[in-house]
Design a protein around this motif. Structure first.
Motif, PDB file in Angstrom:
ATOM      1  N   GLN A  71       0.829  -1.197   0.000  1.00  0.00           N
ATOM      2  CA  GLN A  71       0.000   0.000   0.000  1.00  0.00           C
ATOM      3  C   GLN A  71       0.871   1.257   0.000  1.00  0.00           C
ATOM      4  O   GLN A  71       2.030   1.216   0.428  1.00  0.00           O
ATOM      5  CB  GLN A  71      -0.931   0.000   1.214  1.00  0.00           C
ATOM      6  N   ALA A  72       0.292   2.337  -0.451  1.00  0.00           N
ATOM      7  CA  ALA A  72       1.006   3.608  -0.439  1.00  0.00           C
ATOM      8  C   ALA A  72       1.486   3.932   0.973  1.00  0.00           C
ATOM      9  O   ALA A  72       0.736   3.745   1.947  1.00  0.00           O
ATOM     10  CB  ALA A  72       0.104   4.719  -0.955  1.00  0.00           C
ATOM     11  N   GLY A  73       2.731   4.369   1.071  1.00  0.00           N
ATOM     12  CA  GLY A  73       3.316   4.678   2.366  1.00  0.00           C
ATOM     13  C   GLY A  73       4.130   3.549   2.961  1.00  0.00           C
ATOM     14  O   GLY A  73       4.911   3.773   3.898  1.00  0.00           O
ATOM     15  N   ASP A  74       3.961   2.351   2.430  1.00  0.00           N
ATOM     16  CA  ASP A  74       4.702   1.188   2.923  1.00  0.00           C
ATOM     17  C   ASP A  74       6.139   1.200   2.416  1.00  0.00           C
ATOM     18  O   ASP A  74       6.515   2.009   1.552  1.00  0.00           O
ATOM     19  CB  ASP A  74       4.021  -0.103   2.478  1.00  0.00           C
ATOM     20  N   SER A  75       6.928   0.265   2.962  1.00  0.00           N
ATOM     21  CA  SER A  75       8.313   0.083   2.541  1.00  0.00           C
ATOM     22  C   SER A  75       8.487  -1.298   1.926  1.00  0.00           C
ATOM     23  O   SER A  75       7.733  -2.228   2.240  1.00  0.00           O
ATOM     24  CB  SER A  75       9.263   0.238   3.727  1.00  0.00           C
ATOM     25  N   LEU A  76       9.482  -1.404   1.070  1.00  0.00           N
ATOM     26  CA  LEU A  76       9.797  -2.668   0.421  1.00  0.00           C
ATOM     27  C   LEU A  76      11.287  -2.656   0.091  1.00  0.00           C
ATOM     28  O   LEU A  76      11.848  -1.606  -0.245  1.00  0.00           O
ATOM     29  CB  LEU A  76       8.980  -2.808  -0.856  1.00  0.00           C
ATOM     30  N   ALA A  77      11.909  -3.814   0.211  1.00  0.00           N
ATOM     31  CA  ALA A  77      13.328  -3.918  -0.111  1.00  0.00           C
ATOM     32  C   ALA A  77      13.531  -4.924  -1.225  1.00  0.00           C
ATOM     33  O   ALA A  77      13.061  -6.065  -1.131  1.00  0.00           O
ATOM     34  CB  ALA A  77      14.115  -4.329   1.122  1.00  0.00           C
ATOM     35  N   LEU A  78      14.213  -4.516  -2.263  1.00  0.00           N
ATOM     36  CA  LEU A  78      14.572  -5.413  -3.358  1.00  0.00           C
ATOM     37  C   LEU A  78      16.015  -5.875  -3.174  1.00  0.00           C
ATOM     38  O   LEU A  78      16.861  -5.105  -2.710  1.00  0.00           O
ATOM     39  CB  LEU A  78      14.428  -4.704  -4.697  1.00  0.00           C
ATOM     40  N   SER A  79      16.259  -7.117  -3.540  1.00  0.00           N
ATOM     41  CA  SER A  79      17.601  -7.667  -3.493  1.00  0.00           C
ATOM     42  C   SER A  79      17.982  -8.179  -4.870  1.00  0.00           C
ATOM     43  O   SER A  79      17.106  -8.559  -5.662  1.00  0.00           O
ATOM     44  CB  SER A  79      17.682  -8.823  -2.487  1.00  0.00           C
ATOM     45  N   CYS A  80      19.262  -8.213  -5.128  1.00  0.00           N
ATOM     46  CA  CYS A  80      19.735  -8.697  -6.423  1.00  0.00           C
ATOM     47  C   CYS A  80      21.052  -9.414  -6.218  1.00  0.00           C
ATOM     48  O   CYS A  80      22.005  -8.835  -5.692  1.00  0.00           O
ATOM     49  CB  CYS A  80      19.903  -7.533  -7.388  1.00  0.00           C
ATOM     50  N   GLY A  81      21.092 -10.674  -6.604  1.00  0.00           N
ATOM     51  CA  GLY A  81      22.308 -11.453  -6.503  1.00  0.00           C
ATOM     52  C   GLY A  81      22.788 -11.863  -7.875  1.00  0.00           C
ATOM     53  O   GLY A  81      22.015 -11.934  -8.826  1.00  0.00           O
ATOM     54  N   ALA A  82      24.068 -12.134  -7.971  1.00  0.00           N
ATOM     55  CA  ALA A  82      24.669 -12.566  -9.226  1.00  0.00           C
ATOM     56  C   ALA A  82      25.396 -13.878  -8.987  1.00  0.00           C
ATOM     57  O   ALA A  82      26.411 -13.896  -8.312  1.00  0.00           O
ATOM     58  CB  ALA A  82      25.628 -11.515  -9.759  1.00  0.00           C
ATOM     59  N   SER A  83      24.860 -14.912  -9.515  1.00  0.00           N
ATOM     60  CA  SER A  83      25.435 -16.230  -9.303  1.00  0.00           C
ATOM     61  C   SER A  83      26.854 -16.296  -9.846  1.00  0.00           C
ATOM     62  O   SER A  83      27.103 -16.035 -11.017  1.00  0.00           O
ATOM     63  CB  SER A  83      24.559 -17.281 -10.000  1.00  0.00           C
ATOM     64  N   GLY A  84      27.793 -16.620  -8.940  1.00  0.00           N
ATOM     65  CA  GLY A  84      29.161 -16.801  -9.370  1.00  0.00           C
ATOM     66  C   GLY A  84      29.902 -15.530  -9.691  1.00  0.00           C
ATOM     67  O   GLY A  84      30.962 -15.563 -10.309  1.00  0.00           O
ATOM     68  N   ASN A 115      11.222   3.308   0.628  1.00  0.00           N
ATOM     69  CA  ASN A 115      10.347   3.770   1.687  1.00  0.00           C
ATOM     70  C   ASN A 115       9.314   4.750   1.146  1.00  0.00           C
ATOM     71  O   ASN A 115       9.491   5.326   0.071  1.00  0.00           O
ATOM     72  CB  ASN A 115      11.168   4.439   2.789  1.00  0.00           C
ATOM     73  N   SER A 116       8.256   4.930   1.903  1.00  0.00           N
ATOM     74  CA  SER A 116       7.200   5.881   1.529  1.00  0.00           C
ATOM     75  C   SER A 116       6.758   5.678   0.087  1.00  0.00           C
ATOM     76  O   SER A 116       6.697   6.629  -0.706  1.00  0.00           O
ATOM     77  CB  SER A 116       7.689   7.321   1.739  1.00  0.00           C
ATOM     78  N   LEU A 117       6.468   4.454  -0.249  1.00  0.00           N
ATOM     79  CA  LEU A 117       6.129   4.128  -1.628  1.00  0.00           C
ATOM     80  C   LEU A 117       4.847   4.824  -2.078  1.00  0.00           C
ATOM     81  O   LEU A 117       3.914   5.037  -1.283  1.00  0.00           O
ATOM     82  CB  LEU A 117       5.992   2.621  -1.786  1.00  0.00           C
ATOM     83  N   LYS A 118       4.813   5.163  -3.351  1.00  0.00           N
ATOM     84  CA  LYS A 118       3.683   5.847  -3.963  1.00  0.00           C
ATOM     85  C   LYS A 118       3.151   5.006  -5.122  1.00  0.00           C
ATOM     86  O   LYS A 118       3.903   4.216  -5.701  1.00  0.00           O
ATOM     87  CB  LYS A 118       4.116   7.209  -4.498  1.00  0.00           C
ATOM     88  N   PRO A 119       1.894   5.167  -5.481  1.00  0.00           N
ATOM     89  CA  PRO A 119       1.354   4.412  -6.628  1.00  0.00           C
ATOM     90  C   PRO A 119       2.180   4.605  -7.898  1.00  0.00           C
ATOM     91  O   PRO A 119       2.293   3.658  -8.696  1.00  0.00           O
ATOM     92  CB  PRO A 119      -0.062   4.974  -6.767  1.00  0.00           C
ATOM     93  N   GLU A 120       2.763   5.780  -8.072  1.00  0.00           N
ATOM     94  CA  GLU A 120       3.570   6.025  -9.280  1.00  0.00           C
ATOM     95  C   GLU A 120       4.905   5.281  -9.279  1.00  0.00           C
ATOM     96  O   GLU A 120       5.627   5.305 -10.271  1.00  0.00           O
ATOM     97  CB  GLU A 120       3.814   7.526  -9.485  1.00  0.00           C
ATOM     98  N   ASP A 121       5.229   4.629  -8.173  1.00  0.00           N
ATOM     99  CA  ASP A 121       6.422   3.770  -8.125  1.00  0.00           C
ATOM    100  C   ASP A 121       6.139   2.387  -8.702  1.00  0.00           C
ATOM    101  O   ASP A 121       7.050   1.576  -8.838  1.00  0.00           O
ATOM    102  CB  ASP A 121       6.917   3.616  -6.681  1.00  0.00           C
ATOM    103  N   THR A 122       4.908   2.116  -9.027  1.00  0.00           N
ATOM    104  CA  THR A 122       4.540   0.820  -9.588  1.00  0.00           C
ATOM    105  C   THR A 122       5.256   0.591 -10.915  1.00  0.00           C
ATOM    106  O   THR A 122       5.176   1.414 -11.827  1.00  0.00           O
ATOM    107  CB  THR A 122       3.017   0.741  -9.806  1.00  0.00           C
ATOM    108  N   ALA A 123       5.994  -0.522 -10.995  1.00  0.00           N
ATOM    109  CA  ALA A 123       6.781  -0.828 -12.189  1.00  0.00           C
ATOM    110  C   ALA A 123       7.475  -2.171 -11.996  1.00  0.00           C
ATOM    111  O   ALA A 123       7.465  -2.733 -10.902  1.00  0.00           O
ATOM    112  CB  ALA A 123       7.832   0.257 -12.431  1.00  0.00           C
TER     113      ALA A 123
END
Length: 121
Positions: free
Chosen positions: A11-24, A82-90
């Motif tokens: 929801q708007a206002g929530d936080s989310l963390a993305l992670s990215c790993g590279a095998s090897g 943090n403080s996610l907005k609907p326009e961050d949807t992607a």
């Protein structure tokens, strides 16, 4: 091969963390970045961390809300949102290339497959 994780529906206002790993692959001496692409729009720059870890850049729309970091020990790149907005949807893509610091997607060598982030109002 780079693999993102951590996307989802929030929801708007929530936080989310993305992670990215590279095998090897280690991210030592690699500049890393995050880009995103919303439906019907071109892929746009979100955040970048220079290869030496000394500088970061953000698109104005996320400045102060998103943070890019990398952990060379566990070979992972993060995007804290943090403080996610609907326009961050992607779909969010992580990327990397040796010894660069850039916001230009064409200069990056390695790309992930993308992770969907959806922010409801």
């Amino acid at each position: 091969q780079m693999v993102e994780s951590g996307g989802g529906l929030v929801q708007a206002g929530d936080s989310l963390a993305l992670s990215c790993g590279a095998s090897g692959r280690t991210f030592d001496n690699y500049g890393v970045g995050w880009f995103r692409q919303a439906p019907g729009k071109e892929r746009e720059f979100v955040a970048a961390l220079s290869w030496n870890g000394y500088s970061t850049r953000y698109v104005d729309a996320v400045q102060g809300r998103f943070t890019i970091t990398k952990n060379n020990a566990n070979e992972t790149v993060y995007l804290q949102m943090n403080s996610l907005k609907p326009e961050d949807t992607a779909v969010y893509y992580c990327t990397a290339a040796a010894r660069i610091s850039t916001t230009t997607p064409a200069r990056y060598t390695f790309w992930g497959q993308g992770s969907q982030v959806t922010v409801s109002a």
